[in-house]
Motif scaffolding. Structure first.
Motif, mmCIF file in Angstrom:
data_model
loop_
_atom_site.group_PDB
_atom_site.id
_atom_site.type_symbol
_atom_site.label_atom_id
_atom_site.label_comp_id
_atom_site.label_asym_id
_atom_site.label_seq_id
_atom_site.Cartn_x
_atom_site.Cartn_y
_atom_site.Cartn_z
ATOM 1 N N SER A 73 0.555 -1.207 -0.050
ATOM 2 C CA SER A 73 -0.228 0.182 0.262
ATOM 3 C C SER A 73 1.216 1.070 -0.025
ATOM 4 N N SER A 74 0.354 2.543 -0.226
ATOM 5 C CA SER A 74 0.646 3.383 -0.075
ATOM 6 C C SER A 74 0.241 3.870 0.732
ATOM 7 N N THR A 75 1.493 4.229 1.860
ATOM 8 C CA THR A 75 1.195 4.469 3.191
ATOM 9 C C THR A 75 2.371 5.865 3.680
ATOM 10 N N SER A 76 2.227 6.187 4.349
ATOM 11 C CA SER A 76 3.482 7.678 5.045
ATOM 12 C C SER A 76 3.677 7.414 6.616
ATOM 13 N N ASP A 77 2.453 6.144 7.226
ATOM 14 C CA ASP A 77 3.000 5.556 8.222
ATOM 15 C C ASP A 77 4.397 5.439 8.642
ATOM 16 N N ALA A 78 4.831 4.664 9.901
ATOM 17 C CA ALA A 78 5.539 3.929 9.758
ATOM 18 C C ALA A 78 5.522 2.092 9.740
ATOM 19 N N ASN A 79 6.576 1.313 8.817
ATOM 20 C CA ASN A 79 6.855 0.043 9.326
ATOM 21 C C ASN A 79 7.661 -0.548 10.270
ATOM 22 N N PHE A 80 8.003 -1.907 10.066
ATOM 23 C CA PHE A 80 8.021 -2.837 11.218
ATOM 24 C C PHE A 80 8.535 -3.907 9.837
ATOM 25 N N GLY A 81 10.537 -4.197 9.859
ATOM 26 C CA GLY A 81 10.131 -5.619 9.214
ATOM 27 C C GLY A 81 11.741 -6.145 9.156
ATOM 28 N N ILE A 82 11.751 -6.862 8.914
ATOM 29 C CA ILE A 82 12.850 -7.984 8.392
ATOM 30 C C ILE A 82 12.799 -8.094 7.032
ATOM 31 N N LEU A 83 14.200 -8.160 6.478
ATOM 32 C CA LEU A 83 14.822 -8.865 5.363
ATOM 33 C C LEU A 83 14.819 -10.211 5.376
ATOM 34 N N HIS A 84 15.426 -10.971 3.818
ATOM 35 C CA HIS A 84 15.531 -11.892 3.858
ATOM 36 C C HIS A 84 17.147 -12.233 4.494
ATOM 37 N N GLY A 96 3.187 5.417 14.044
ATOM 38 C CA GLY A 96 4.346 7.123 14.210
ATOM 39 C C GLY A 96 5.652 6.308 14.737
ATOM 40 N N TRP A 97 7.066 6.978 14.752
ATOM 41 C CA TRP A 97 8.155 6.986 15.518
ATOM 42 C C TRP A 97 7.573 7.394 16.803
ATOM 43 N N LEU A 98 7.908 6.307 17.559
ATOM 44 C CA LEU A 98 8.187 6.633 19.305
ATOM 45 C C LEU A 98 9.667 7.080 19.698
ATOM 46 N N VAL A 99 10.226 6.524 19.443
ATOM 47 C CA VAL A 99 11.762 6.498 19.706
ATOM 48 C C VAL A 99 12.521 6.027 18.312
ATOM 49 N N ARG A 100 13.554 6.749 18.564
ATOM 50 C CA ARG A 100 14.463 6.712 16.739
ATOM 51 C C ARG A 100 16.058 6.970 17.762
ATOM 52 N N ARG A 101 16.442 6.022 17.236
ATOM 53 C CA ARG A 101 18.175 6.772 17.477
ATOM 54 C C ARG A 101 18.216 6.600 19.161
ATOM 55 N N GLY A 102 17.454 5.845 20.140
ATOM 56 C CA GLY A 102 17.454 6.327 21.408
ATOM 57 C C GLY A 102 16.703 7.215 21.706
ATOM 58 N N GLN A 156 13.654 4.939 28.598
ATOM 59 C CA GLN A 156 13.967 4.185 29.526
ATOM 60 C C GLN A 156 13.543 3.150 29.861
ATOM 61 N N ARG A 157 13.375 2.314 28.993
ATOM 62 C CA ARG A 157 13.029 0.043 28.868
ATOM 63 C C ARG A 157 15.142 0.235 27.751
ATOM 64 N N GLY A 158 15.162 1.286 27.485
ATOM 65 C CA GLY A 158 16.279 0.419 26.325
ATOM 66 C C GLY A 158 16.022 0.612 24.976
ATOM 67 N N PHE A 159 14.900 1.219 24.433
ATOM 68 C CA PHE A 159 14.138 0.419 23.020
ATOM 69 C C PHE A 159 15.093 1.993 22.561
ATOM 70 N N TYR A 160 16.020 0.845 21.507
ATOM 71 C CA TYR A 160 16.997 1.972 20.216
ATOM 72 C C TYR A 160 15.930 2.267 18.982
ATOM 73 N N ASN A 161 15.303 1.874 18.653
ATOM 74 C CA ASN A 161 13.998 2.245 17.417
ATOM 75 C C ASN A 161 12.936 1.957 18.160
ATOM 76 N N MET A 162 11.196 2.704 17.868
ATOM 77 C CA MET A 162 10.368 1.848 18.460
ATOM 78 C C MET A 162 9.375 2.547 17.874
ATOM 79 N N ILE A 163 8.347 1.841 17.098
ATOM 80 C CA ILE A 163 7.393 2.226 16.481
ATOM 81 C C ILE A 163 5.968 1.976 17.472
#
Length: 282
Positions: free
Chosen positions: A136-147, A174-180, A233-240
Motif C-alpha cells: 500500500s501507499s502509506t506515510s505511516d511507519a513500518n516494521f519488518g525484516i529482510l531475507h 508513528g515513530w516513538l523512539v529513534r536512535r535512542g 527508559q526501557r532501552g529501546f533504540y528504535n520503536m514505533i
C-alpha cells in the motif's frame, strides 16, 4: 483508537523530523515523498530466547517482551477467510498465536472494522514469510525484516516494499523512539492501552504492551508521550507505535497474558483484529 463501523482507525500522527504532532488522523494512505527508515541487523541464534517483564507504571500493568535472537523467528501473520482469501475477516491475537505456532504474539497493524463477509479488512503493507499479501501507499511507519535478517523500521515507498527483499513486514503508525531519542516531544492527554514494537541497539526485538481501558472511569493506559518516554527508559533504540486501544493484546505461554479490553470499557475481552507480530517457537 475508538473505531466506528466501516471507518479506519484514528491515530496520533508523529512527524518523522522529531517534532511532535498530537491531532488525531486516520490511517495515512498518502504515499510518502521519500523513504525514511532505519536499518539494523537482527540478532541471531538457534532459539528466540524470550524473556517477559511485568511491572506497574502509569497506574496500570505493562509487559515488556525481549527476544534475544529474533532473526529466524520473527513473523507477521494475517487472517485467511473460510474460502481461502487472505486478509478477509478477523482473528483474535490468541487464535493467531495458536494457529501459527507462536511463542509470543501481539496485535500489529491498523485495519478496517465492521466489514461484511468477503470484504478486505487489512490496511498498510503486509508481507509474511516472503509472500506479499498487501502493498500500500502509506506515510505511516513500518516494521519488518529482510531475507538477509536486517530489521527495517520507518517510512517506505511502494517500491521499497516490493524491491528491498522483505521476508516479513507490517505497517504501524508513528515513530516513538529513534536512535535512542524520543520522537514525541510534546505531552498529550489521550490515555489508552498501547502496543509498541522496536529494537535494542544490538538487534534484539522488544515489544511493550500497556494494559488499560480508554473509556474506563478513569481511563487507564498511557499517552503516546508517556509511551515514548517509557521506551527510552526501557532501552529501546528504535520503536514505533502499533494499533492500540481495544486491539491491544498479548499472547504468551500459550494463553492471553495481559488483560485486553476489546470494547474500550474496563471489561476483559479480546478484539478480533487482522495482523499480528509473531515470534515462532523453536
Amino acid at each position: 483508537l475508538t473505531p466506528t463501523q466501516d471507518m479506519r482507525w484514528c491515530v496520533v500522527a508523529l512527524l518523522l523530523s522529531g517534532a511532535a504532532a498530537v491531532p488525531a488522523y486516520r490511517f495515512n494512505g498518502v504515499a510518502p515523498k521519500v523513504s525514511d527508515y532505519e536499518l539494523q541487523p537482527a540478532a541471531t541464534g538457534s532459539s528466540p530466547g524470550i524473556t517477559m517483564e511485568e511491572f506497574h507504571n502509569l497506574s496500570t500493568n505493562v509487559f515488556q517482551a525481549t527476544v534475544a535472537a529474533p532473526a529466524a523467528f520473527f513473523r507477521i501473520t494475517y487472517p485467511v477467510s473460510a474460502s481461502g482469501h487472505t486478509c478477509e475477516g478477523y482473528i483474535k491475537t490468541s487464535d493467531a498465536g495458536k494457529e501459527n505456532n507462536c511463542a509470543l504474539a501481539v496485535n500489529a497493524g491498523p485495519f478496517k472494522m465492521g466489514q461484511p463477509a468477503g470484504s478486505p479488512t487489512c490496511l498498510g503493507n503486509i508481507i509474511s514469510n516472503g509472500t506479499s499479501i498487501l502493498i500500500s501507499s502509506t506515510s505511516d511507519a513500518n516494521f519488518g525484516i529482510l531475507h538477509n535478517t536486517s530489521f527495517v523500521i520507518g517510512v517506505l515507498t511502494e517500491a521499497d516494499a516490493r524491491s528491498m527483499g522483505f521476508r516479513d513486514l507490517v505497517t504501524g503508525f508513528g515513530w516513538l523512539v529513534r536512535r535512542g531519542v524520543s520522537q514525541v516531544t510534546t505531552p498529550d492527554t489521550y490515555i489508552a492501552p498501547r502496543t509498541a514494537i522496536g529494537t535494542t541497539k544490538d538487534g534484539k526485538l522488544m515489544t511493550l504492551t500497556v494494559d488499560g481501558a480508554e473509556k474506563g472511569n478513569p481511563p487507564r493506559g498511557s499517552t503516546l508521550y508517556q509511551l515514548a518516554q517509557l521506551g527510552v527508559q526501557r532501552g529501546f533504540y528504535n520503536m514505533i507505535n502499533l494499533d492500540g486501544g481495544g486491539s491491544t493484546d498479548l499472547y504468551y505461554q500459550d494463553k492471553v497474558y495481559d488483560r485486553p479490553t476489546c470494547n474500550d470499557r474496563d471489561i476483559e475481552c479480546e478484539r478480533p483484529i487482522t495482523t499480528t507480530v509473531c515470534v515462532l517457537k523453536q
